[in-house]
Design an enzyme around this catalytic site. Structure first.
Site, PDB file in Angstrom:
ATOM      1  N   CYS A 140      52.285  40.198  32.156  1.00 51.73           N
ATOM      2  CA  CYS A 140      52.423  38.918  32.858  1.00 51.73           C
ATOM      3  C   CYS A 140      53.390  38.001  32.117  1.00 51.73           C
ATOM      4  O   CYS A 140      53.025  37.364  31.126  1.00 51.73           O
ATOM      5  CB  CYS A 140      51.051  38.261  33.006  1.00 51.73           C
ATOM      6  SG  CYS A 140      51.102  36.673  33.847  1.00 51.73           S
ATOM      7  N   CYS A 143      52.406  34.331  32.122  1.00 55.05           N
ATOM      8  CA  CYS A 143      51.295  34.024  31.204  1.00 55.05           C
ATOM      9  C   CYS A 143      51.762  34.029  29.753  1.00 55.05           C
ATOM     10  O   CYS A 143      51.387  33.171  28.958  1.00 55.05           O
ATOM     11  CB  CYS A 143      50.179  35.054  31.343  1.00 55.05           C
ATOM     12  SG  CYS A 143      49.682  35.394  33.036  1.00 55.05           S
ATOM     13  N   ASP A 144      52.562  35.030  29.379  1.00 56.43           N
ATOM     14  CA  ASP A 144      52.803  35.286  27.956  1.00 56.43           C
ATOM     15  C   ASP A 144      54.247  35.061  27.496  1.00 56.43           C
ATOM     16  O   ASP A 144      54.516  35.097  26.288  1.00 56.43           O
ATOM     17  CB  ASP A 144      52.385  36.730  27.613  1.00 56.43           C
ATOM     18  CG  ASP A 144      50.884  36.917  27.808  1.00 56.43           C
ATOM     19  OD1 ASP A 144      50.136  35.940  27.610  1.00 56.43           O
ATOM     20  OD2 ASP A 144      50.464  38.027  28.176  1.00 56.43           O
TER      21      ASP A 144
HETATM   22  C1  LIG Z   1      46.404  40.206  29.791  1.00 51.18           C
HETATM   23  C2  LIG Z   1      46.412  39.122  30.855  1.00 51.18           C
HETATM   24  C3  LIG Z   1      46.690  37.823  30.491  1.00 51.18           C
HETATM   25  C4  LIG Z   1      46.688  36.829  31.449  1.00 51.18           C
HETATM   26  N1  LIG Z   1      46.949  35.552  31.057  1.00 51.18           N
HETATM   27  C5  LIG Z   1      46.904  34.557  31.966  1.00 51.18           C
HETATM   28  C6  LIG Z   1      47.139  33.212  31.565  1.00 51.18           C
HETATM   29  O1  LIG Z   1      47.392  32.926  30.391  1.00 51.18           O
HETATM   30  N2  LIG Z   1      47.072  32.253  32.529  1.00 51.18           N
HETATM   31  C7  LIG Z   1      46.818  32.554  33.852  1.00 51.18           C
HETATM   32  O2  LIG Z   1      46.753  31.641  34.667  1.00 51.18           O
HETATM   33  N3  LIG Z   1      46.616  33.814  34.251  1.00 51.18           N
HETATM   34  C8  LIG Z   1      46.651  34.826  33.346  1.00 51.18           C
HETATM   35  N4  LIG Z   1      46.455  36.116  33.753  1.00 51.18           N
HETATM   36  C9  LIG Z   1      46.229  36.380  35.176  1.00 51.18           C
HETATM   37  C10 LIG Z   1      44.768  36.044  35.543  1.00 51.18           C
HETATM   38  O3  LIG Z   1      43.921  36.721  34.645  1.00 51.18           O
HETATM   39  C11 LIG Z   1      44.467  36.469  36.964  1.00 51.18           C
HETATM   40  O4  LIG Z   1      45.383  35.874  37.855  1.00 51.18           O
HETATM   41  C12 LIG Z   1      43.053  36.036  37.351  1.00 51.18           C
HETATM   42  O5  LIG Z   1      42.115  36.543  36.435  1.00 51.18           O
HETATM   43  C13 LIG Z   1      42.687  36.511  38.750  1.00 51.18           C
HETATM   44  O6  LIG Z   1      41.381  36.106  38.979  1.00 51.18           O
HETATM   45  P1  LIG Z   1      40.457  36.807  40.077  1.00 51.18           P
HETATM   46  O7  LIG Z   1      39.194  36.044  40.052  1.00 51.18           O
HETATM   47  O8  LIG Z   1      41.176  36.946  41.349  1.00 51.18           O
HETATM   48  O9  LIG Z   1      40.222  38.297  39.583  1.00 51.18           O
HETATM   49  P2  LIG Z   1      39.971  39.021  38.201  1.00 51.18           P
HETATM   50  O10 LIG Z   1      40.088  38.146  37.043  1.00 51.18           O
HETATM   51  O11 LIG Z   1      40.807  40.247  38.282  1.00 51.18           O
HETATM   52  O12 LIG Z   1      38.435  39.451  38.326  1.00 51.18           O
HETATM   53  C14 LIG Z   1      38.040  40.412  39.244  1.00 51.18           C
HETATM   54  C15 LIG Z   1      36.538  40.564  39.133  1.00 51.18           C
HETATM   55  O13 LIG Z   1      36.083  41.410  40.183  1.00 51.18           O
HETATM   56  C16 LIG Z   1      35.139  42.325  39.668  1.00 51.18           C
HETATM   57  N5  LIG Z   1      35.096  43.471  40.561  1.00 51.18           N
HETATM   58  C17 LIG Z   1      36.095  44.322  40.918  1.00 51.18           C
HETATM   59  N6  LIG Z   1      35.634  45.247  41.781  1.00 51.18           N
HETATM   60  C18 LIG Z   1      34.319  44.949  41.991  1.00 51.18           C
HETATM   61  C19 LIG Z   1      33.284  45.527  42.769  1.00 51.18           C
HETATM   62  N7  LIG Z   1      33.502  46.594  43.528  1.00 51.18           N
HETATM   63  N8  LIG Z   1      32.055  44.956  42.730  1.00 51.18           N
HETATM   64  C20 LIG Z   1      31.801  43.867  41.955  1.00 51.18           C
HETATM   65  N9  LIG Z   1      32.748  43.270  41.213  1.00 51.18           N
HETATM   66  C21 LIG Z   1      33.977  43.815  41.223  1.00 51.18           C
HETATM   67  C22 LIG Z   1      35.605  42.617  38.254  1.00 51.18           C
HETATM   68  O14 LIG Z   1      34.529  43.096  37.464  1.00 51.18           O
HETATM   69  C23 LIG Z   1      36.059  41.224  37.838  1.00 51.18           C
HETATM   70  O15 LIG Z   1      34.972  40.494  37.350  1.00 51.18           O
HETATM   71  C24 LIG Z   1      46.439  37.128  32.805  1.00 51.18           C
HETATM   72  C25 LIG Z   1      46.170  38.455  33.182  1.00 51.18           C
HETATM   73  C26 LIG Z   1      46.148  39.450  32.223  1.00 51.18           C
HETATM   74  C27 LIG Z   1      45.832  40.871  32.630  1.00 51.18           C
END
Ligand SMILES: Cc1cc2nc3c(=O)[nH]c(=O)nc-3n(C[C@H](O)[C@H](O)[C@H](O)COP(=O)(O)OP(=O)(O)OC[C@H]3O[C@@H](n4cnc5c(N)ncnc54)[C@H](O)[C@@H]3O)c2cc1C
Length: 315
Positions: A140, A143-144
């Site tokens: 990302c 992000c980084d």
């Molecule tokens: C290494 C890294 C660094 C990042 N740094 C930043 C940053 O500094 N700032 C920023 O804004 N964004 C950052 N991001 C991006 C950010 O993490 C994502 O945009 C954000 O987490 C998305 O949120 P979400 O709730 O959509 O899903 P996610 O965070 O992907 O969470 C998905 C959830 O769904 C659950 N899940 C999946 N399938 C199932 C299922 N079948 N049943 C039940 N639960 C399920 C998983 O267990 C998880 O808890 C970073 C991403 C990464 C990988």
């Protein structure tokens, strides 16, 4: 399968910023939300040490710490946070059926899908090593990228996102080397042109990444193979960005919910509505453009409000 069926007003699937924000709003609207955390409690942010761009954290925060706080905030209003993951759904009727761990059967009036997406990596052992160390591998740039200001970085990828991320990095970094595996970009012409015209981006076509090189703690260089000449080169770099795509965690929904060709859930623009009434989507599961914690949280809020209005309309 289960002996008992539990009735739920608002089920939230996933525990990233989208899921927890939806839980906060739904709990405060007396919707008694039940949230299943899935295999990665806290979501993608639990894999990063520093989150510096989420508003409100003046000095930044670690990803795991931020997610614990979001969880606590949701619990404070009564959200029921549970272990387990959704393994099957049936959205064909008025009541939406969801199975947890292939055993518990839930009958839900509303469902908020916030299952996120997973970044794809090359799978090289050295890449995984430095990714896990938090020492120079990232999927990302937004992000980084800031952590590599005035440094030299390498990015691998050939699509629109890779071009966009390379361009973003070029504004922060001294030099960006872009490794493209084949002889052609997959990106649109306009995006390709943009990186080609950027002075501090060097594009190496037909190059494979062989190894992320470092001192075991942090990255120093990237080893790559020039497939045209057979030469192995080492490119000095402190950061290695992987931009080869994401996989939305949406497989279990595909028989009922309309997805795009890469598996992202299609929502009605400006809302969190899916094609199934009473089923809403938030966060990265529907977002191949922004993919940020704050946008995931924002759409989590939208999904809870849309679910609340849907329930009100049925009373
Ligand atoms: C290494 C890294 C660094 C990042 N740094 C930043 C940053 O500094 N700032 C920023 O804004 N964004 C950052 N991001 C991006 C950010 O993490 C994502 O945009 C954000 O987490 C998305 O949120 P979400 O709730 O959509 O899903 P996610 O965070 O992907 O969470 C998905 C959830 O769904 C659950 N899940 C999946 N399938 C199932 C299922 N079948 N049943 C039940 N639960 C399920 C998983 O267990 C998880 O808890 C970073 C991403 C990464 C990988």
């Amino acid at each position: 399968m289960s002996d008992t069926i539990e009735k739920i007003k608002c089920l939230i699937i996933g525990s990233g910023p989208a899921g927890y924000t939806a839980a906060i709003y739904a709990a405060r609207a007396n919707m008694n939300p039940v949230l299943y955390q899935g295999m990665q409690p806290g979501g993608q942010l639990t894999t990063t040490n520093e989150v510096e761009n989420f508003p409100g954290y003046v000095d930044g925060v670690t990803g795991p710490e931020m997610m614990v706080q979001l969880q606590e905030q949701a619990k404070r209003f009564g959200a029921d946070i549970r272990d387990g993951w959704a393994t099957k759904v049936d959205f064909s009727g008025d009541i939406h059926k969801v199975w947890i761990n292939d055993s518990i059967e839930l009958h839900c009036e509303t469902v908020i899908i916030s299952t996120g997406a997973s970044a794809k990596y090359l799978g090289l052992p050295s890449e995984q090593h430095y990714l896990n160390m938090g020492g120079g591998v990232s999927a990302c740039a937004v992000c980084d990228g800031f952590f590599y200001r005035n440094q030299e970085v390498v990015i691998v990828g050939a699509g629109d996102s890779a071009c966009e991320e390379a361009h973003y990095l070029s504004k922060l970094c001294k030099k960006v080397t872009m490794l493209v595996r084949s002889e052609k970009f997959r990106a649109s012409k306009i995006m390709e042109e943009r990186v080609r015209k950027t002075e501090n981006i060097e594009i190496l076509m037909n190059h494979d990444t062989l190894e992320v090189v470092g001192d075991n703690q942090v990255v120093h260089a990237i080893k790559a193979l020039n497939k045209t000449t057979g030469e192995v080169i080492e490119i000095p770099a402190t950061g290695f960005f992987v931009a080869i795509g994401h996989k939305p965690n949406t497989d279990i929904f595909k028989d009922y919910i309309t997805l795009d060709e890469t598996g992202y859930i299609i929502n009605t623009p400006g809302t969190s509505n899916t094609n199934v009434p009473g089923v809403f989507v938030a966060g990265d599961a529907a977002d191949h453009v922004y993919r940020q914690a704050i946008t995931a949280a924002g759409t989590g809020c939208m999904a809870a409000l849309d679910a609340e209005r849907y329930l009100a309309s049925k009373e």
